[in-house]
Scaffold this motif. Structure first.
Motif, PDB file in Angstrom:
ATOM      1  N   UNK A   1       0.873  -1.168   0.000  1.00  0.00           N
ATOM      2  CA  UNK A   1       0.000   0.000   0.000  1.00  0.00           C
ATOM      3  C   UNK A   1       0.911   1.219   0.000  1.00  0.00           C
ATOM      4  N   UNK A   2       0.451   2.285  -0.630  1.00  0.00           N
ATOM      5  CA  UNK A   2       1.220   3.525  -0.667  1.00  0.00           C
ATOM      6  C   UNK A   2       0.692   4.436   0.431  1.00  0.00           C
ATOM      7  N   UNK A   3       1.600   4.932   1.261  1.00  0.00           N
ATOM      8  CA  UNK A   3       1.189   5.714   2.430  1.00  0.00           C
ATOM      9  C   UNK A   3       2.074   6.947   2.587  1.00  0.00           C
ATOM     10  N   UNK A   4       1.466   8.031   3.028  1.00  0.00           N
ATOM     11  CA  UNK A   4       2.189   9.279   3.315  1.00  0.00           C
ATOM     12  C   UNK A   4       2.336   9.422   4.820  1.00  0.00           C
ATOM     13  N   UNK A   5       3.582   9.620   5.286  1.00  0.00           N
ATOM     14  CA  UNK A   5       3.852   9.702   6.720  1.00  0.00           C
ATOM     15  C   UNK A   5       4.701  10.931   7.035  1.00  0.00           C
TER      16      UNK A   5
ATOM     17  N   UNK B   1       6.555   9.699   1.257  1.00  0.00           N
ATOM     18  CA  UNK B   1       5.658   8.703   0.667  1.00  0.00           C
ATOM     19  C   UNK B   1       6.415   7.384   0.478  1.00  0.00           C
ATOM     20  N   UNK B   2       5.822   6.306   0.994  1.00  0.00           N
ATOM     21  CA  UNK B   2       6.427   4.974   0.917  1.00  0.00           C
ATOM     22  C   UNK B   2       5.439   3.962   0.348  1.00  0.00           C
ATOM     23  N   UNK B   3       5.992   2.930  -0.289  1.00  0.00           N
ATOM     24  CA  UNK B   3       5.236   1.712  -0.560  1.00  0.00           C
ATOM     25  C   UNK B   3       5.581   0.746   0.566  1.00  0.00           C
ATOM     26  N   UNK B   4       4.555   0.304   1.287  1.00  0.00           N
ATOM     27  CA  UNK B   4       4.755  -0.475   2.514  1.00  0.00           C
ATOM     28  C   UNK B   4       3.952  -1.772   2.417  1.00  0.00           C
ATOM     29  N   UNK B   5       4.547  -2.872   2.843  1.00  0.00           N
ATOM     30  CA  UNK B   5       3.801  -4.120   2.918  1.00  0.00           C
ATOM     31  C   UNK B   5       2.552  -3.890   3.768  1.00  0.00           C
ATOM     32  N   UNK B   6       1.406  -4.357   3.280  1.00  0.00           N
ATOM     33  CA  UNK B   6       0.149  -4.060   3.968  1.00  0.00           C
ATOM     34  C   UNK B   6       0.135  -4.555   5.416  1.00  0.00           C
ATOM     35  N   UNK B   7       0.866  -5.624   5.692  1.00  0.00           N
ATOM     36  CA  UNK B   7       0.897  -6.149   7.060  1.00  0.00           C
ATOM     37  C   UNK B   7       1.685  -5.219   7.976  1.00  0.00           C
ATOM     38  N   UNK B   8       2.757  -4.628   7.461  1.00  0.00           N
ATOM     39  CA  UNK B   8       3.514  -3.649   8.241  1.00  0.00           C
ATOM     40  C   UNK B   8       2.687  -2.401   8.473  1.00  0.00           C
ATOM     41  N   UNK B   9       1.865  -2.055   7.484  1.00  0.00           N
ATOM     42  CA  UNK B   9       1.013  -0.876   7.614  1.00  0.00           C
ATOM     43  C   UNK B   9       0.031  -1.062   8.775  1.00  0.00           C
ATOM     44  N   UNK B  10      -0.556  -2.240   8.870  1.00  0.00           N
ATOM     45  CA  UNK B  10      -1.480  -2.510   9.975  1.00  0.00           C
ATOM     46  C   UNK B  10      -0.752  -2.460  11.310  1.00  0.00           C
ATOM     47  N   UNK B  11       0.438  -3.046  11.381  1.00  0.00           N
ATOM     48  CA  UNK B  11       1.185  -3.025  12.637  1.00  0.00           C
ATOM     49  C   UNK B  11       1.574  -1.603  13.016  1.00  0.00           C
ATOM     50  N   UNK B  12       1.944  -0.794  12.016  1.00  0.00           N
ATOM     51  CA  UNK B  12       2.293   0.604  12.293  1.00  0.00           C
ATOM     52  C   UNK B  12       1.078   1.364  12.803  1.00  0.00           C
ATOM     53  N   UNK B  13      -0.081   1.095  12.223  1.00  0.00           N
ATOM     54  CA  UNK B  13      -1.313   1.755  12.676  1.00  0.00           C
ATOM     55  C   UNK B  13      -1.603   1.418  14.133  1.00  0.00           C
ATOM     56  N   UNK B  14      -1.462   0.150  14.486  1.00  0.00           N
ATOM     57  CA  UNK B  14      -1.755  -0.269  15.856  1.00  0.00           C
ATOM     58  C   UNK B  14      -0.755   0.328  16.840  1.00  0.00           C
TER      59      UNK B  14
END
Length: 299
Positions: A7-11, A96-109
């Motif tokens: 997933x592409x995410x802006x941080x 802006x990064x492309x991040x493995x969706x599983x890492x994205x969920x862990x980062x959110x939590x």
């Protein structure tokens, strides 16, 4: 086993390159081993920088009484909180990064207090000089390919903006203090970016530029003794000021639920629409690689 999904995410903050929590957006696959028996790590891919309007950066000054995240052993650690204001003159330069969706969920939590990820609240200004060409190229390649798949001769999307999954604040605490902008444009636009703004806040630099061609004051490297001591000292001064009821002349709204100004710019600042491309989507690793190649990126 199927390929992983990006997933592409802006941080903005300590999960950016150069900061100690950057590893939090890499995914460690405990079920897949390399030839040495170590777990495979799917690293986040930095694409570039994105200019986003209608957001104002604050720094969350935590203390050991009110915050479980405060760590006396890491007194320099601070996270930004991007507040939606409805004002186009408030702007932030996101990484802006492309991040493995599983890492994205862990980062959110693991996000600090009052922060969340939203799939299409903010829009990237693809034409702005502070948006990296790589971000614009990969977005426009995806736009064009989606338009072509619709079998129509009409251009569906405007090419100047897109929405993106981004980290924003959902509440404004008393402990939020405005981050200094590192660029103030002649039209009054105030641009923040985490490393540059934190450097200004800590007094490591005292120069705000009007030039978009400069990355701003960031000569000091995060993680060095000088950086850590300066940031920790500045945070402690703010902590004392907040605890003693001291005032800060920042022209900001009081703490509370966020109520962005509603004006003619609001529809151009936030949310996807029929003609505003939505960058928030799952992308298989092989497909992402192909898109990047067709966009001319070597990532």
């Amino acid at each position: 086993m199927g390929q992983h999904q990006y997933v592409i995410i802006a941080v903005s903050g300590t999960i950016q390159d150069g900061f100690e929590l950057r590893k939090n957006i890499d995914y460690v696959d405990e079920n897949t081993k390399d030839d040495n028996g170590s777990s495979i790590i799917i690293k986040a891919i930095f694409i570039g920088w994105a200019m986003v309007r209608g957001v104002k950066m604050y720094l969350d000054v935590k203390d050991e009484v009110t915050s479980r995240e405060y760590d006396v052993n890491v007194p320099h650690r601070v996270n930004p909180a991007l507040v939606l204001t409805g004002d186009a003159k408030d702007a932030n330069r996101y990484a802006v990064y492309a991040v493995d969706e599983r890492a994205c969920l862990e980062a959110l939590l693991g996000e600090p207090r009052m922060l969340t990820m939203t799939p299409d609240s903010v829009r990237i200004d693809l034409n702005d000089p502070l948006t990296s060409p790589e971000v614009a190229a990969i977005t426009r390649t995806m736009m064009k390919e989606e338009e072509d798949s619709c079998n129509t001769n009409n251009n569906i999307y405007q090419t100047g903006q897109c929405t993106v999954l981004a980290v924003v604040a959902c509440y404004k605490l008393k402990s939020f203090i405005p981050a200094p902008p590192y660029v103030i444009r002649n039209d009054g636009t105030r641009v923040t970016s985490f490393q540059q703004s934190l450097s200004l806040f800590a007094g490591l630099n005292d120069t705000t530029t009007t030039s978009d061609s400069s990355d701003g004051p960031s000569n000091d490297v995060p993680g060095t003794v000088r950086w850590n001591e300066a940031v920790a000292s500045a945070l402690e001064k703010e902590r004392v000021r907040i605890a003693t009821g001291g005032k800060k002349d920042d022209n900001s709204d009081p703490p509370g639920a966020l109520s962005p100004k509603v004006n003619d710019d609001s529809m151009l600042l936030y949310g996807s629409s029929r003609n505003c491309f939505r960058l928030s989507r799952r992308i298989a690793a092989s497909k992402f690689k192909g898109i990047a190649q067709r966009a001319g990126l070597s990532i």
